[in-house]
Design an enzyme around this catalytic site. Structure first.
Site, PDB file in Angstrom:
ATOM      1  N   HIS A   1      15.699  37.093  22.103  1.00 37.73           N
ATOM      2  CA  HIS A   1      14.879  35.962  22.841  1.00 37.73           C
ATOM      3  C   HIS A   1      15.019  34.668  22.527  1.00 37.73           C
ATOM      4  CE1 HIS A   1      13.279  39.973  24.745  1.00 37.73           C
ATOM      5  NE2 HIS A   1      14.421  39.788  25.129  1.00 37.73           N
TER       6      HIS A   1
ATOM      7  N   ILE B   1       5.771  35.068  18.996  1.00 39.91           N
ATOM      8  CA  ILE B   1       7.124  34.515  19.133  1.00 39.91           C
ATOM      9  C   ILE B   1       7.906  34.868  20.677  1.00 39.91           C
ATOM     10  CG2 ILE B   1       9.167  34.523  17.995  1.00 39.91           C
ATOM     11  CD1 ILE B   1       7.265  34.701  15.531  1.00 39.91           C
ATOM     12  N   ASP B   2       7.612  36.294  20.946  1.00 37.13           N
ATOM     13  CA  ASP B   2       8.441  37.076  21.968  1.00 37.13           C
ATOM     14  C   ASP B   2       7.953  36.223  23.436  1.00 37.13           C
ATOM     15  OD1 ASP B   2      10.456  38.480  22.657  1.00 37.13           O
ATOM     16  OD2 ASP B   2       9.353  40.354  22.618  1.00 37.13           O
ATOM     17  N   ASP B   3       6.591  36.170  23.650  1.00 33.41           N
ATOM     18  CA  ASP B   3       6.213  35.743  24.631  1.00 33.41           C
ATOM     19  C   ASP B   3       6.371  34.223  24.770  1.00 33.41           C
ATOM     20  OD1 ASP B   3       3.944  37.067  26.555  1.00 33.41           O
ATOM     21  OD2 ASP B   3       4.125  38.094  24.679  1.00 33.41           O
TER      22      ASP B   3
ATOM     23  N   GLU C   1       9.981  33.576  25.972  1.00 27.83           N
ATOM     24  CA  GLU C   1      10.140  34.057  27.421  1.00 27.83           C
ATOM     25  C   GLU C   1       9.311  32.851  28.247  1.00 27.83           C
ATOM     26  OE1 GLU C   1      12.273  36.375  28.788  1.00 27.83           O
ATOM     27  OE2 GLU C   1      12.957  36.592  26.812  1.00 27.83           O
TER      28      GLU C   1
END
Length: 663
Positions: A480, A404-406, A409
């Site tokens: 993020h 989810i973070d990648d 971003e």
């Protein structure tokens, strides 16, 4: 030049500090950093810095090769040079730069050096073994260390927690099923159930009596179990029951369980031969399959071993060679590789520093990121079966576990690039946004890989003493996602507002936010404040003011910010540590988004980045500012020291990249 700090974490601004021409210095530093970062881009469009962890990766790699009978002298000696170079003066090894000695890391490093031929009475080895004995010996090591030793008979399998392969048969609604574990843990535990069932022992190449407090009694007397009414007591008794079950487990059922585990492992092998792009699951998967009869020439095994070789970073900057001339090669093992993460952060940094949105480097990066999009289902679909796939992983090849973070971003990076095929970009972004929204947990926040991965039971297992084994939502990942959703024009979406409400409730009394995937409160706060302002929060909002005051209070005397990994265990370390470029940048990104551009703290922070920059446009950063498992597994991302300072300098010079809520 490189400045040094005393790491004292002295709060507040120095009234005698006289800033240089901060804007001009920032412009020159940003230009140098931009040139440096552009020069590091691969021809295919990606960036990747080394991912440094600790010597257990190197030691376990040698132990694996010893177990499989493929250890060679050149690899062994190159790894040994690296391990020796990380040893402290007291004979121990730490798990992060400047950290305290760690028992399991010291034991594993010692054994690896024994494999390399270092004599136990050599001074550096004698210091290590004496320290190990003084701190409880092998018996006090973590379970994973004792598993590695059990593979060679240095420890008894009977004195390890039981991990039955029948675990793979538990349906997702039963507690302690494999999907109750975080993806990194389940990828490790499934193959280890096979290893635990098989209990292999290879001939030990030497004894390790010197690592026991009393070699005649290597196994400590059993402690009185905790009260049955406690969770600890309940799980202790469950482990005893599983040891009994092992003796009576129906053979057909056990064989079926191991066959199912083998299929589960093979189905999740990536195209490059690895498993989840992570070294530990790959190591244990290779061992498990080998125990089930897969020879080293089998395509699955051959691809797996070749993938492990790609985790090796070879350097020629080691000590002199055997002839006393030149440098002998040094070999470091990465636990993981971070090209998608590094590439999206590099693209954000370059764009925010003023690189044209259609610059060839950014277009190449966008093309590469678009090619890495994951469009098939993975393990995440167990909890979200109706959700369409989309998004990005962390590594070169990891289609089973996008994160989810990648994804957040990458979307933010693609939004900064003017691509000649806008429809292609929009379609990928739409899939990523939809997938991220679908991965929201019930409490309104987001974890890294799974939704609602919050079972309280896995961390209580006697087996799970190696770090975090579940994937609950975190403030940094949630921030993020919120920032990405705000940029996509969804700041008012009810799902975004639930995420924001969760973030506000998670703010610490100090004004900071906990950082799960970066160290620690500086990272959490540096992630959340820009997200809140992107979602339309005014700088005067009380939550933002509290965060600003906290950041100002922990600024170091040299103008930078730093936070030691010890803050995960000791609140006295929160926001304290030697200044680092990446953590200084995180603090600046928060302060700049909070409208503090003209403030003294920002001026001093920018000056710190300018003054500590190296002549080639890079920064030095030996300290570990990344987090795998809080306290238990720390990371030094070698590109963090480049991308985050450039991002902070760019935002100082050019302002925030998006107005609140704008797409």
């Amino acid at each position: 030049m490189t400045a040094t700090t005393d790491g004292a974490g002295a709060p507040g601004a120095d009234p005698d500090f006289t800033a240089p021409d901060t804007v001009r210095g920032a412009q020159e530093a940003a230009a140098r950093a931009t040139r440096h970062l552009l020069a590091r881009q691969d021809a295919a469009g990606w960036w990747k810095g080394d991912l440094e962890t600790n010597v257990t990766m190197d030691a376990e790699d040698l132990l694996l090769r010893q177990f499989l009978g493929i250890r060679d002298e050149a690899t062994t000696q190159a790894a040994a040079r690296f391990i020796r170079g990380e040893q402290g003066a007291d004979g121990t090894w730490a798990t992060f730069h400047g950290g305290p000695p760690e028992l399991s890391a010291t034991i594993e490093a010692y054994v690896a050096l024994r494999l390399a031929g270092d004599a136990p009475d050599a001074p550096h080895m004698a210091r290590a073994s004496a320290w190990i004995r003084a701190h409880g010996g092998i018996a006090a090591a973590r379970v994973f260390t004792r598993i590695w030793l059990a593979l060679f008979g240095w420890w008894s399998w009977d004195h390890l927690p039981e991990l039955p392969p029948e675990l793979v048969f538990l349906p997702p609604w039963v507690p302690l099923n494999i999907y109750d574990f975080g993806c990194w843990a389940r990828q490790t535990i499934v193959p280890l159930t096979v290893v635990s069932a098989k209990r292999p022992v290879r001939p030990a190449p030497f004894a390790l009596d010197e690592l026991h407090t009393d070699a005649r009694r290597p196994y400590p007397a059993a402690k009185r179990p905790a009260p049955l009414a406690s969770w600890e007591g309940a799980f202790q008794r469950m482990d005893k029951a599983l040891h009994v079950y092992r003796r009576f487990a129906p053979r057909p059922l056990r064989k079926a369980a191991m066959d199912t585990a083998a299929r589960w492992i093979i189905e999740r092998q990536e195209n490059d031969g690895c498993w989840g792009g992570i070294q530990p699951p790959a190591v244990y998967s290779v061992i498990a399959l080998h125990l089930l009869g897969y020879d080293l020439g089998h395509p699955v095994m051959r691809a797996g071993l070749e993938s492990l070789d790609r985790f090796a970073v070879w350097r020629e900057d080691g000590p002199p060679g055997p002839d006393g001339r030149g440098s002998a090669p040094v070999r470091m093992i990465e636990a993981c590789q971070s090209p998608v993460w590094d590439t999206c952060l590099a693209a954000i940094a370059l764009a925010d520093a003023g690189l044209a949105p259609d610059h060839p480097a950014l277009l190449k990066a966008a093309d590469w990121m678009l090619g890495e999009e994951i469009v098939r289902s993975g393990d995440w679909a167990v909890r979200r079966p109706g959700l369409a796939p989309g998004g990005w992983a962390f590594e070169f090849h990891n289609d089973t576990y996008p994160d989810i973070d990648d994804t957040a971003e990458v979307v933010l990076a693609l939004r900064r690039i003017k691509h000649p095929e806008p429809a292609r970009v929009e379609a990928a972004i739409a899939r990523g946004v939809s997938w991220n929204l679908g991965m929201q947990s019930r409490n309104g926040a987001w974890g890294a890989f799974d939704a609602d991965n919050t079972s309280p039971f896995p961390n209580r297992l006697p087996f799970c003493d190696f770090g975090e084994v579940i994937d609950p939502p975190s403030a940094d990942v949630t921030a993020h996602v919120v920032e990405m959703l705000a940029v996509e024009g969804k700041a008012a979406d009810p799902r975004t507002r639930r995420g924001i409400a969760w973030l506000l409730a998670e703010q610490e009394p100090t004004g900071a936010w906990f950082g799960r995937w970066g160290t620690n409160y500086v990272y959490g706060t540096g992630s959340v404040v820009p997200a809140l302002t992107a979602a339309g929060f005014a700088p005067a909002h009380p939550a933002i003011r509290r965060a600003v005051r906290w950041l100002e209070s922990v600024q170091n005397a040299d103008g930078g910010w730093g936070e030691d990994q010890r803050s995960y265990k000791d609140p006295e370390w929160a926001g304290k540590g030697a200044s680092t470029p990446s953590q200084t940048a995180w603090a600046l990104m928060a302060l700049l988004s909070a409208g503090e551009r003209e403030g003294k703290a920002v001026e001093r922070g920018i000056a710190y980045l300018v003054e500590t920059q190296c002549g080639d446009g890079s920064w030095d950063e030996p300290y570990f500012t990344g987090t795998g498992f809080p306290w238990d597994f720390s990371i030094n991302y070698h590109l963090y020291r480049q991308v985050f300072p450039l991002t902070a300098l760019g935002r100082y010079l050019h302002g925030e990249p998006f107005a609140p809520g704008e797409a």
